[in-house]
Design a protein around this motif. Structure first.
Motif, short mmCIF file in Angstrom:
data_model
loop_
_atom_site.label_atom_id
_atom_site.label_comp_id
_atom_site.label_asym_id
_atom_site.label_seq_id
_atom_site.Cartn_x
_atom_site.Cartn_y
_atom_site.Cartn_z
N GLN A 57 -3.82 8.20 48.82
CA GLN A 57 -4.90 7.23 48.66
C GLN A 57 -6.13 7.87 48.03
O GLN A 57 -6.82 7.24 47.20
CB GLN A 57 -5.24 6.59 50.02
N SER A 58 -6.42 9.11 48.38
CA SER A 58 -7.53 9.83 47.73
C SER A 58 -7.23 10.06 46.25
O SER A 58 -8.12 9.94 45.39
CB SER A 58 -7.76 11.18 48.43
N TYR A 59 -6.00 10.38 45.95
CA TYR A 59 -5.57 10.58 44.55
C TYR A 59 -5.73 9.28 43.76
O TYR A 59 -6.23 9.29 42.62
CB TYR A 59 -4.12 11.05 44.56
N ILE A 60 -5.35 8.17 44.35
CA ILE A 60 -5.50 6.87 43.69
C ILE A 60 -6.96 6.60 43.38
O ILE A 60 -7.31 6.12 42.29
CB ILE A 60 -4.90 5.75 44.57
N ARG A 61 -7.85 6.92 44.33
CA ARG A 61 -9.29 6.70 44.09
C ARG A 61 -9.78 7.53 42.91
O ARG A 61 -10.57 7.05 42.09
CB ARG A 61 -10.09 7.04 45.35
N GLU A 62 -9.30 8.77 42.80
CA GLU A 62 -9.71 9.61 41.67
C GLU A 62 -9.16 9.05 40.35
O GLU A 62 -9.87 9.02 39.34
CB GLU A 62 -9.21 11.05 41.87
N PRO A 133 2.09 14.46 43.03
CA PRO A 133 2.82 13.95 44.19
C PRO A 133 3.80 14.97 44.79
O PRO A 133 3.93 15.07 46.02
CB PRO A 133 3.56 12.72 43.63
N LEU A 134 4.48 15.75 43.95
CA LEU A 134 5.40 16.76 44.47
C LEU A 134 4.65 17.88 45.17
O LEU A 134 5.11 18.41 46.19
CB LEU A 134 6.27 17.31 43.33
N ALA A 135 3.49 18.27 44.63
CA ALA A 135 2.68 19.31 45.27
C ALA A 135 2.16 18.85 46.63
O ALA A 135 2.03 19.65 47.57
CB ALA A 135 1.51 19.69 44.36
N ARG A 160 -7.31 18.72 42.05
CA ARG A 160 -6.92 19.89 42.83
C ARG A 160 -7.98 20.21 43.88
O ARG A 160 -7.67 20.50 45.05
CB ARG A 160 -6.69 21.09 41.91
N ALA A 161 -9.25 20.15 43.46
CA ALA A 161 -10.35 20.47 44.37
C ALA A 161 -10.55 19.38 45.42
O ALA A 161 -10.64 19.66 46.62
CB ALA A 161 -11.63 20.68 43.57
N VAL A 162 -10.59 18.12 44.98
CA VAL A 162 -10.87 17.00 45.89
C VAL A 162 -9.76 16.86 46.93
O VAL A 162 -10.02 16.59 48.11
CB VAL A 162 -11.04 15.69 45.10
N LEU A 163 -8.51 17.05 46.50
CA LEU A 163 -7.37 16.87 47.39
C LEU A 163 -7.03 18.14 48.18
O LEU A 163 -6.15 18.11 49.04
CB LEU A 163 -6.14 16.42 46.59
N GLY A 164 -7.70 19.25 47.87
CA GLY A 164 -7.44 20.49 48.58
C GLY A 164 -6.05 21.04 48.36
O GLY A 164 -5.45 21.59 49.28
#
Length: 266
Positions: A57-62, A133-135, A160-164
């Motif tokens: 969901q965080s990825y979708i927002r980005e 998604p795989l990571a 990468r930074a936002v999702l940690g």
């Protein structure tokens, strides 16, 4: 994988049976992803849906925030229909062959590479599909996102930074300039037919005993495409993939081993 087609903001979006959040939850379950995290002797942690969903969901927002600037995906940003399209056609589609990818990453490598930890490169990563998604799913597997366009690399670095995602690195490079013989699995979602020069460049990135893994559609088209490059892709195989909510669209994973006698899924 060369220049991707421009995102079409005007294309009609399909009608999916559930809201985007429900599509994501149901889709992960349909793919056989457990609710809770688990541990694998070779891959380390495999995240369950309880951990994955907030990350996705965080990825979708980005993606929605940066889509109009970076021209990342064709889905209409900021709308529920566009979000559903993004969940199904990009995120769930990227995760659809995850069990095959896990098997490919578990396979022991040869000789000097035998003790090396599993890793994967997503070549022509664009908005991060299928690599991000795989990571997320395999946090202990090193994932390299190889992308030639610097503006898209800026987006990937931000994700990468936002999702940690500590297991992710972003490489701003053409395929031909990526590190040779460095990856156990070289993955890509193909937008164009695979031609001989590109195939050779991709195979040059694979470690001994590793393979290419290509997200593809219809078997008929795959056979036609592979017939043109069969001499350089000996031992290739096709594996049917069930992508949630895309049952009407054929999906397959094409695996091309670094050496024909070593096809890991045969």
């Amino acid at each position: 994988m060369g220049k991707k087609p421009a995102a079409r903001k005007d294309r009609p979006l399909p009608v999916f049976p559930h809201p985007s959040a429900e599509l994501l939850s149901r889709g992960l379950s349909m793919l056989g992803i457990a609710e809770d995290d688990s541990s694998d002797p070779r891959l380390g942690t495999i995240r369950g849906s309880n951990t994955l969903i907030p990350l996705i969901q965080s990825y979708i927002r980005e993606l929605e925030l940066f889509n109009s600037v970076f021209d990342l995906v064709g889905a209409a940003p900021g709308t529920e229909d566009g979000r559903c399209d993004l969940v199904v056609r990009h995120i769930l589609d990227s995760l659809a062959p995850w069990k095959y990818i896990a098997d490919l990453l578990r396979r022991p490598l040869e000789a000097a590479d035998a003790s090396a930890p599993p890793n994967l490169a997503d070549v022509g990563s664009g908005a991060g599909f299928p690599g991000i998604p795989l990571a997320m799913l395999f946090p202990d597997v090193r994932v390299s996102l190889v992308e030639r366009m610097s503006k898209r690399c800026a987006f990937l670095e931000n994700c990468r930074a936002v999702l940690g995602l500590k297991n992710v690195e972003v490489l701003n490079a053409e395929v031909e300039n990526a590190t040779a013989a460095a990856y156990q699995v070289v993955a890509f979602r193909a937008f164009r037919p695979l031609e001989r020069p590109m195939l050779r460049s991709l195979l040059a990135l694979v470690r001994a005993g590793g393979c290419l893994a290509a997200w593809k559609a219809r078997k008929e088209k795959i056979r036609e495409e592979m017939s043109q490059i069969e001499k350089d892709a000996e031992g290739w195989s096709v594996h049917p993939v069930a992508a949630p909510f895309l049952e009407h669209e054929e999906r397959n994973l094409v695996v091309i081993p670094s050496r024909p006698s070593l096809n890991p899924l045969n």
